[in-house]
Design a protein around this motif. Structure first.
Motif, mmCIF file in Angstrom:
data_model
loop_
_atom_site.group_PDB
_atom_site.id
_atom_site.type_symbol
_atom_site.label_atom_id
_atom_site.label_comp_id
_atom_site.label_asym_id
_atom_site.label_seq_id
_atom_site.Cartn_x
_atom_site.Cartn_y
_atom_site.Cartn_z
ATOM 1 N N GLU A 78 1.021 -1.116 -0.060
ATOM 2 C CA GLU A 78 -0.023 -0.067 -0.109
ATOM 3 C C GLU A 78 0.877 1.462 0.053
ATOM 4 O O GLU A 78 0.507 2.349 -0.675
ATOM 5 C CB GLU A 78 -1.021 0.057 1.280
ATOM 6 C CG GLU A 78 -2.006 0.937 1.225
ATOM 7 C CD GLU A 78 -3.024 0.923 0.114
ATOM 8 O OE1 GLU A 78 -3.582 1.701 -0.332
ATOM 9 O OE2 GLU A 78 -3.185 -0.187 -0.468
ATOM 10 N N GLU A 79 1.811 1.129 1.000
ATOM 11 C CA GLU A 79 3.034 2.243 1.014
ATOM 12 C C GLU A 79 3.535 2.585 -0.544
ATOM 13 O O GLU A 79 3.432 3.918 -0.932
ATOM 14 C CB GLU A 79 3.989 2.135 1.874
ATOM 15 C CG GLU A 79 4.863 3.274 1.828
ATOM 16 C CD GLU A 79 6.260 2.738 2.465
ATOM 17 O OE1 GLU A 79 7.295 3.586 2.808
ATOM 18 O OE2 GLU A 79 6.514 1.630 2.964
ATOM 19 N N GLU A 80 3.802 1.479 -1.316
ATOM 20 C CA GLU A 80 4.358 1.634 -2.610
ATOM 21 C C GLU A 80 3.532 2.148 -3.374
ATOM 22 O O GLU A 80 3.782 3.124 -4.215
ATOM 23 C CB GLU A 80 4.969 0.076 -2.932
ATOM 24 C CG GLU A 80 5.902 -0.020 -4.040
ATOM 25 C CD GLU A 80 6.176 -1.263 -4.381
ATOM 26 O OE1 GLU A 80 5.917 -1.508 -5.866
ATOM 27 O OE2 GLU A 80 6.699 -1.771 -3.700
ATOM 28 N N LYS A 81 2.073 1.792 -3.515
ATOM 29 C CA LYS A 81 1.186 2.405 -4.406
ATOM 30 C C LYS A 81 0.938 3.796 -4.257
ATOM 31 O O LYS A 81 0.991 4.789 -5.038
ATOM 32 C CB LYS A 81 -0.197 1.597 -4.126
ATOM 33 C CG LYS A 81 -0.292 0.241 -4.766
ATOM 34 C CD LYS A 81 -1.439 -0.305 -4.312
ATOM 35 C CE LYS A 81 -1.610 -1.929 -4.722
ATOM 36 N NZ LYS A 81 -2.900 -2.371 -4.521
ATOM 37 N N ILE A 82 0.844 4.090 -2.862
ATOM 38 C CA ILE A 82 0.571 5.577 -2.370
ATOM 39 C C ILE A 82 1.769 6.683 -2.828
ATOM 40 O O ILE A 82 1.528 7.553 -3.422
ATOM 41 C CB ILE A 82 0.300 5.657 -1.199
ATOM 42 C CG1 ILE A 82 -1.069 4.884 -0.662
ATOM 43 C CG2 ILE A 82 0.219 7.335 -0.653
ATOM 44 C CD1 ILE A 82 -1.474 4.873 0.723
ATOM 45 N N VAL A 83 2.965 5.986 -2.479
ATOM 46 C CA VAL A 83 4.221 6.729 -2.898
ATOM 47 C C VAL A 83 4.462 6.948 -4.526
ATOM 48 O O VAL A 83 4.702 8.156 -4.725
ATOM 49 C CB VAL A 83 5.466 6.132 -2.148
ATOM 50 C CG1 VAL A 83 6.659 7.017 -2.620
ATOM 51 C CG2 VAL A 83 5.324 6.295 -0.423
ATOM 52 N N LYS A 88 4.272 10.541 -8.884
ATOM 53 C CA LYS A 88 3.914 11.260 -9.955
ATOM 54 C C LYS A 88 3.134 12.513 -9.923
ATOM 55 O O LYS A 88 3.476 13.388 -10.825
ATOM 56 C CB LYS A 88 2.855 10.030 -10.548
ATOM 57 C CG LYS A 88 2.396 10.511 -11.978
ATOM 58 C CD LYS A 88 1.273 9.393 -12.535
ATOM 59 C CE LYS A 88 0.742 9.690 -13.799
ATOM 60 N NZ LYS A 88 -0.500 9.103 -14.106
ATOM 61 N N ASN A 89 2.386 12.618 -8.920
ATOM 62 C CA ASN A 89 1.854 14.072 -8.575
ATOM 63 C C ASN A 89 2.881 15.238 -8.479
ATOM 64 O O ASN A 89 3.035 16.129 -8.893
ATOM 65 C CB ASN A 89 0.852 14.000 -7.471
ATOM 66 C CG ASN A 89 -0.353 13.255 -7.718
ATOM 67 O OD1 ASN A 89 -0.704 12.986 -8.879
ATOM 68 N ND2 ASN A 89 -1.015 12.850 -6.566
ATOM 69 N N LEU A 90 4.012 14.631 -7.530
ATOM 70 C CA LEU A 90 5.215 15.561 -7.313
ATOM 71 C C LEU A 90 5.828 15.783 -8.619
ATOM 72 O O LEU A 90 5.979 17.151 -8.921
ATOM 73 C CB LEU A 90 6.009 14.718 -6.362
ATOM 74 C CG LEU A 90 7.500 15.727 -6.131
ATOM 75 C CD1 LEU A 90 6.880 16.998 -5.591
ATOM 76 C CD2 LEU A 90 8.383 14.756 -5.245
ATOM 77 N N GLN A 91 6.034 14.947 -9.685
ATOM 78 C CA GLN A 91 6.426 15.209 -10.893
ATOM 79 C C GLN A 91 5.798 16.093 -11.695
ATOM 80 O O GLN A 91 6.399 17.194 -12.326
ATOM 81 C CB GLN A 91 6.784 14.027 -11.686
ATOM 82 C CG GLN A 91 7.507 13.922 -12.993
ATOM 83 C CD GLN A 91 7.715 12.935 -13.836
ATOM 84 O OE1 GLN A 91 7.490 11.699 -13.265
ATOM 85 N NE2 GLN A 91 8.422 12.841 -14.913
ATOM 86 N N GLU A 92 4.631 16.031 -11.753
ATOM 87 C CA GLU A 92 3.617 16.948 -12.352
ATOM 88 C C GLU A 92 3.583 18.344 -11.767
ATOM 89 O O GLU A 92 3.755 19.396 -12.402
ATOM 90 C CB GLU A 92 2.088 16.531 -12.212
ATOM 91 C CG GLU A 92 1.849 15.142 -13.187
ATOM 92 C CD GLU A 92 0.443 14.642 -13.090
ATOM 93 O OE1 GLU A 92 -0.227 15.250 -12.410
ATOM 94 O OE2 GLU A 92 0.112 13.581 -13.690
ATOM 95 N N ILE A 93 3.683 18.415 -10.303
ATOM 96 C CA ILE A 93 3.849 19.760 -9.535
ATOM 97 C C ILE A 93 5.289 20.452 -10.158
ATOM 98 O O ILE A 93 5.272 21.645 -10.528
ATOM 99 C CB ILE A 93 3.674 19.583 -8.102
ATOM 100 C CG1 ILE A 93 2.180 19.047 -7.669
ATOM 101 C CG2 ILE A 93 4.294 20.804 -7.565
ATOM 102 C CD1 ILE A 93 2.056 18.457 -6.519
ATOM 103 N N GLN A 94 6.424 19.610 -10.222
ATOM 104 C CA GLN A 94 7.563 20.287 -10.383
ATOM 105 C C GLN A 94 7.444 20.749 -11.912
ATOM 106 O O GLN A 94 8.270 21.625 -12.235
ATOM 107 C CB GLN A 94 8.578 19.292 -10.175
ATOM 108 C CG GLN A 94 9.025 18.831 -8.620
ATOM 109 C CD GLN A 94 9.661 17.699 -8.392
ATOM 110 O OE1 GLN A 94 9.906 16.703 -9.290
ATOM 111 N NE2 GLN A 94 10.494 17.850 -7.206
ATOM 112 N N GLU A 95 6.928 19.890 -12.870
ATOM 113 C CA GLU A 95 6.973 20.246 -14.179
ATOM 114 C C GLU A 95 6.047 21.553 -14.361
ATOM 115 O O GLU A 95 6.530 22.500 -14.954
ATOM 116 C CB GLU A 95 6.332 19.277 -14.935
ATOM 117 C CG GLU A 95 7.267 18.045 -15.070
ATOM 118 C CD GLU A 95 6.533 16.802 -15.903
ATOM 119 O OE1 GLU A 95 5.167 17.100 -16.622
ATOM 120 O OE2 GLU A 95 7.166 16.087 -15.994
ATOM 121 N N ASN A 96 5.016 21.528 -13.666
ATOM 122 C CA ASN A 96 4.190 22.824 -13.547
ATOM 123 C C ASN A 96 5.104 24.087 -13.054
ATOM 124 O O ASN A 96 4.977 25.284 -13.547
ATOM 125 C CB ASN A 96 2.852 22.662 -12.795
ATOM 126 C CG ASN A 96 2.008 23.881 -12.841
ATOM 127 O OD1 ASN A 96 2.040 24.679 -13.759
ATOM 128 N ND2 ASN A 96 1.046 23.876 -11.825
#
Length: 159
Positions: A78-83, A88-96
């Protein structure tokens, strides 16, 4: 003979007492043997029960260890899925963020530009669109002369 009769009488009493005590001794010995057997039985039952308890607790320990491992594995999955999702969200935020920083850099460069005509060529189309949207959505009275002025300046600057 009186002495002999007295001796014989006491011998009979002694014999009777001896036989009675011998019977009591035999009964007490039987009781002793039964008590020893009972003690031995209790000790054997106790050892058997202790072995059973130890065996059952070893089984329970094994079951609990297996359950613990399953639960820990589930938590790790579960930790692996969530992380993974969060990364992925962090990467999108960083790209933004990177995109925003590039735009900010461009805007700073435009704002610091010395040549006013080039500045207006860059900025006037944005102002024209903003004014048109303001007229359409807010219905600002007398905004059309402002739009016409901006349009003429853009036409002049681009020509």
């Amino acid at each position: 003979m009186l002495i002999e009769e007295a001796i014989e009488f006491y011998k009979e009493q002694l014999k009777s007492s001896f036989e009675s005590l011998t019977e009591k001794e035999s009964e007490v010995q039987k009781m002793e043997q039964k008590q020893k057997e009972s003690i031995s039985g209790v000790q054997e039952e106790s050892h058997n029960l202790q072995s059973l308890i130890t065996s059952q607790f070893a089984e329970l320990h094994q079951i609990l260890t297996e359950k613990e491992q399953r639960l820990l594995g589930g938590v790790r999955e579960e930790e692996e899925k969530i992380v993974k999702t969060m990364e992925k969200n962090l990467q999108e935020i960083q790209e933004n963020l990177n995109s925003i920083q590039v735009e900010l850099s461009k805007l700073r460069e435009q704002a610091n530009h010395k040549d006013g005509v080039i500045f207006l060529k860059i900025k006037c189309p944005v102002l024209l669109v903003s004014c048109v949207l303001a007229v359409i959505f807010i219905d600002i009275p007398n905004a059309f002369p402002l739009i016409r002025c901006l349009y003429n300046n853009i036409h002049f600057l681009s020509g």
